[in-house]
Design a protein around this motif. Structure first.
Motif, PDB file in Angstrom:
ATOM      1  N   ILE A 210      50.762 136.681  23.868  1.00 57.34           N
ATOM      2  CA  ILE A 210      51.163 135.264  23.906  1.00 57.34           C
ATOM      3  C   ILE A 210      51.055 134.634  22.517  1.00 57.34           C
ATOM      4  CG2 ILE A 210      50.576 132.982  24.852  1.00 57.34           C
ATOM      5  CD1 ILE A 210      49.619 134.646  27.395  1.00 57.34           C
TER       6      ILE A 210
ATOM      7  N   LYS B 288      54.187 132.786  20.585  1.00 56.23           N
ATOM      8  CA  LYS B 288      54.196 131.393  20.116  1.00 56.23           C
ATOM      9  C   LYS B 288      54.721 131.269  18.683  1.00 56.23           C
ATOM     10  CE  LYS B 288      50.714 129.521  23.238  1.00 56.23           C
ATOM     11  NZ  LYS B 288      49.324 129.092  23.430  1.00 56.23           N
TER      12      LYS B 288
ATOM     13  N   ILE C  33      55.515 126.937  25.972  1.00 63.48           N
ATOM     14  CA  ILE C  33      55.238 127.996  26.948  1.00 63.48           C
ATOM     15  C   ILE C  33      54.134 127.530  27.897  1.00 63.48           C
ATOM     16  CG2 ILE C  33      54.448 130.379  27.265  1.00 63.48           C
ATOM     17  CD1 ILE C  33      55.570 130.988  24.479  1.00 63.48           C
TER      18      ILE C  33
ATOM     19  N   GLU D 291      62.742 136.634  23.314  1.00 62.70           N
ATOM     20  CA  GLU D 291      61.895 137.090  24.417  1.00 62.70           C
ATOM     21  C   GLU D 291      61.885 138.627  24.499  1.00 62.70           C
ATOM     22  OE1 GLU D 291      63.115 132.891  25.345  1.00 62.70           O
ATOM     23  OE2 GLU D 291      64.096 134.670  24.530  1.00 62.70           O
TER      24      GLU D 291
ATOM     25  N   PHE E 271      58.215 135.467  29.941  1.00 56.61           N
ATOM     26  CA  PHE E 271      58.294 134.397  28.941  1.00 56.61           C
ATOM     27  C   PHE E 271      59.471 133.460  29.227  1.00 56.61           C
ATOM     28  CE2 PHE E 271      55.458 137.276  26.778  1.00 56.61           C
ATOM     29  CZ  PHE E 271      54.531 136.382  26.255  1.00 56.61           C
TER      30      PHE E 271
ATOM     31  N   GLU F  39      58.870 129.317  29.863  1.00 55.73           N
ATOM     32  CA  GLU F  39      59.336 128.325  28.899  1.00 55.73           C
ATOM     33  C   GLU F  39      59.683 127.027  29.618  1.00 55.73           C
ATOM     34  OE1 GLU F  39      62.203 129.784  25.909  1.00 55.73           O
ATOM     35  OE2 GLU F  39      61.550 131.781  26.544  1.00 55.73           O
TER      36      GLU F  39
END
Length: 278
Positions: free
Chosen positions: A74, A78, A85, A125, A156, A160
């Motif tokens: 993660i 970012k 997210i 992604e 992901f 979003e």
């Protein structure tokens, strides 16, 4: 910061100085008698706000190594993905990684629907998905296939927080509620709407509806899997045909075989879990 509930020795529910609830990760923070005031904030290495309470049980089911992997992935995402997210992804991704490793150990290889959609429409992604597979393979000493990157990318995409108007959200909730009722009726079961398994299923339905909005239907590359599921799980196939008829009427949208396969896979997983009670 006040620690108000122990999840395990290293994770706890806390209240910050502004009165907001959060989940904190920190060595030994769940060990002292609860509740207590945590004065040494250096013990905290990660905090998450707005976590769905149904996910917290995963902290006692999934190893800390897997959660640490989820957090690393993660952090990388970012830096690559511009959209906000959802915080819950730390749990949904850890659950997926755990499931993927379990499938690998049992030699179960499931080819993910929508491979081409995601590869070509969601470049960032997919990059994160491929990074994740390399990291998981290295740190967990497994050999997940490149196809697994698509499944991780999908997490992901679902997480979003895209800008959507209120009417769309109301319509989506109604459709998901109607589909859930159809599944319950078809299998003569009661689904725990507060449970994690249902939350996970809803996120997959949300992606399916997002595909329609973006008009991303692509011909199925999973014909063998589709035929196998159709023949092996007749009741599930019967259910998705009802869902297809509903969506034709409600949205003037006809699901492709790839989309029907996607639904069958996730309905089966939902209804094989303990919170679908007969």
């Amino acid at each position: 910061m006040k620690v108000i509930k122990k999840i395990n020795n290293n994770v706890a529910v806390c209240i910050d100085n502004d009165g907001h609830e959060l989940i904190a990760f920190g060595k030994g923070i769940g060990f002292p008698k609860i509740p207590y005031e945590l004065t040494d904030l250096n013990k905290i290495w990660r905090t998450y706000y707005g976590i769905n309470p149904s996910y917290l049980g995963l902290l006692n089911e999934i190893s800390e190594d897997v959660f640490a992997l989820s957090i690393k992935i993660i952090d990388q995402a970012k830096m690559r993905i511009m959209n906000e997210i959802n915080s819950n992804i730390v749990f949904t991704l850890a659950d997926h990684i755990n499931f993927a490793i379990d499938r690998y150990k049992k030699n179960m290889d499931i080819k993910m629907p929508f491979v081409y959609d995601i590869q070509y429409l969601y470049e960032n992604e997919m990059y994160i998905g491929e990074f994740a597979v390399r990291l998981i393979n290295k740190e967990m000493n497994v050999h997940l296939s490149k196809d697994e990157a698509v499944s991780i990318a999908l997490h992901f995409i679902n997480a979003e927080n895209m800008q959507r108007n209120e009417t769309d959200e109301v319509n989506e909730k109604q459709i998901i509620n109607d589909l859930t009722n159809m599944i319950e009726e078809n299998f003569a079961i009661h689904i725990d709407k507060e449970g994690f398994n249902y939350s996970r299923f809803v996120s997959h339905l949300q992606y399916l509806l997002k595909r329609r909005e973006q008009d991303t239907a692509i011909a199925s590359e999973n014909k063998k899997m589709y035929d196998y599921m159709k023949e092996t799980y007749e009741n599930t196939f019967h259910c998705v045909l009802h869902i297809r008829e509903y969506l034709i009427e409600a949205l003037a949208w006809t699901l492709s075989e790839e989309e029907l396969l996607y639904l069958m896979l996730h309905i089966n997983r939902l209804c094989s879990r303990e919170d679908c009670n007969h």
